[in-house]
Design a protein around this motif. Sequence first.
Motif, PDB file in Angstrom:
ATOM      1  N   GLY A  71       0.807  -1.215   0.000  1.00  9.93           N
ATOM      2  CA  GLY A  71       0.000   0.000   0.000  1.00  9.93           C
ATOM      3  C   GLY A  71       0.837   1.260   0.000  1.00  9.93           C
ATOM      4  O   GLY A  71       0.508   2.234  -0.663  1.00  9.93           O
ATOM      5  N   MET A  72       1.951   1.236   0.706  1.00 11.11           N
ATOM      6  CA  MET A  72       2.797   2.424   0.884  1.00 11.11           C
ATOM      7  C   MET A  72       3.428   2.907  -0.420  1.00 11.11           C
ATOM      8  O   MET A  72       3.958   4.010  -0.476  1.00 11.11           O
ATOM      9  N   ASN A  73       3.354   2.104  -1.478  1.00 17.14           N
ATOM     10  CA  ASN A  73       3.945   2.475  -2.760  1.00 17.14           C
ATOM     11  C   ASN A  73       2.895   2.818  -3.814  1.00 17.14           C
ATOM     12  O   ASN A  73       3.217   2.951  -4.987  1.00 17.14           O
ATOM     13  N   ILE A  74       1.645   2.969  -3.389  1.00 14.78           N
ATOM     14  CA  ILE A  74       0.559   3.274  -4.323  1.00 14.78           C
ATOM     15  C   ILE A  74       0.184   4.745  -4.219  1.00 14.78           C
ATOM     16  O   ILE A  74      -0.123   5.243  -3.134  1.00 14.78           O
ATOM     17  N   LYS A  75       0.185   5.411  -5.366  1.00 17.95           N
ATOM     18  CA  LYS A  75      -0.290   6.789  -5.488  1.00 17.95           C
ATOM     19  C   LYS A  75      -1.565   6.729  -6.336  1.00 17.95           C
ATOM     20  O   LYS A  75      -1.509   6.350  -7.503  1.00 17.95           O
ATOM     21  N   TRP A  76      -2.693   7.072  -5.721  1.00 16.35           N
ATOM     22  CA  TRP A  76      -4.007   6.912  -6.340  1.00 16.35           C
ATOM     23  C   TRP A  76      -4.575   8.275  -6.694  1.00 16.35           C
ATOM     24  O   TRP A  76      -4.771   9.116  -5.827  1.00 16.35           O
TER      25      TRP A  76
END
Length: 185
Positions: A71-76
């Motif tokens: 999750g910490m590497n997802i930019k939404w």
Amino acid sequence: MTEKEKMICGEYYSANNQELIHARNRARRLIKKFNNTLPEEEEVRNKIIKELFKSTGEKFYIEPPFRCDYGMNIKWGENSYANFDCVILDCATVNIGNNVLIAPNVKIFTATHPIDPNLRKKGLEYAESITIGNNVWIGGGSIINPGVSIGENSIIGSGSIVTKDIPSNVIAVGNPCKVIKTLTK
């Protein structure tokens, strides 16, 4: 460099490192909460996603069930949507643009493994970032492979396996996914 730093930079790393195990377990706890919410608990789900992801737009929607590694590497992006059963293996950065539509059962994989079997036996892996541009529509059951970029305004047909970059303003389909039409304004 730590194993986490190696992972994010695309170098070989060991996923069995305690820091990475802890990060995955944190993500799994949050995802379990997210996936167990009631249909009317959209605000609760959005709060969990904001805690889980590196960044989000103000308006976004992700249907449960959803899965990711960290999750910490997802930019939404703003106003982007994922339908049921989206899986994102985010060992490297995953950039989802604004106004992106992700149909059911789409898989986005940054994680990969060495070709050399001796390195695989050592438990090493690496990851390559994925970028999905603004206004992209990804059809149901598609798979986005490590290191791929999809240009803005493009459409990926259902069931496609995206193994190479897709330019902006096209329709691309198939296995492997190939451009079949250029979109005109």
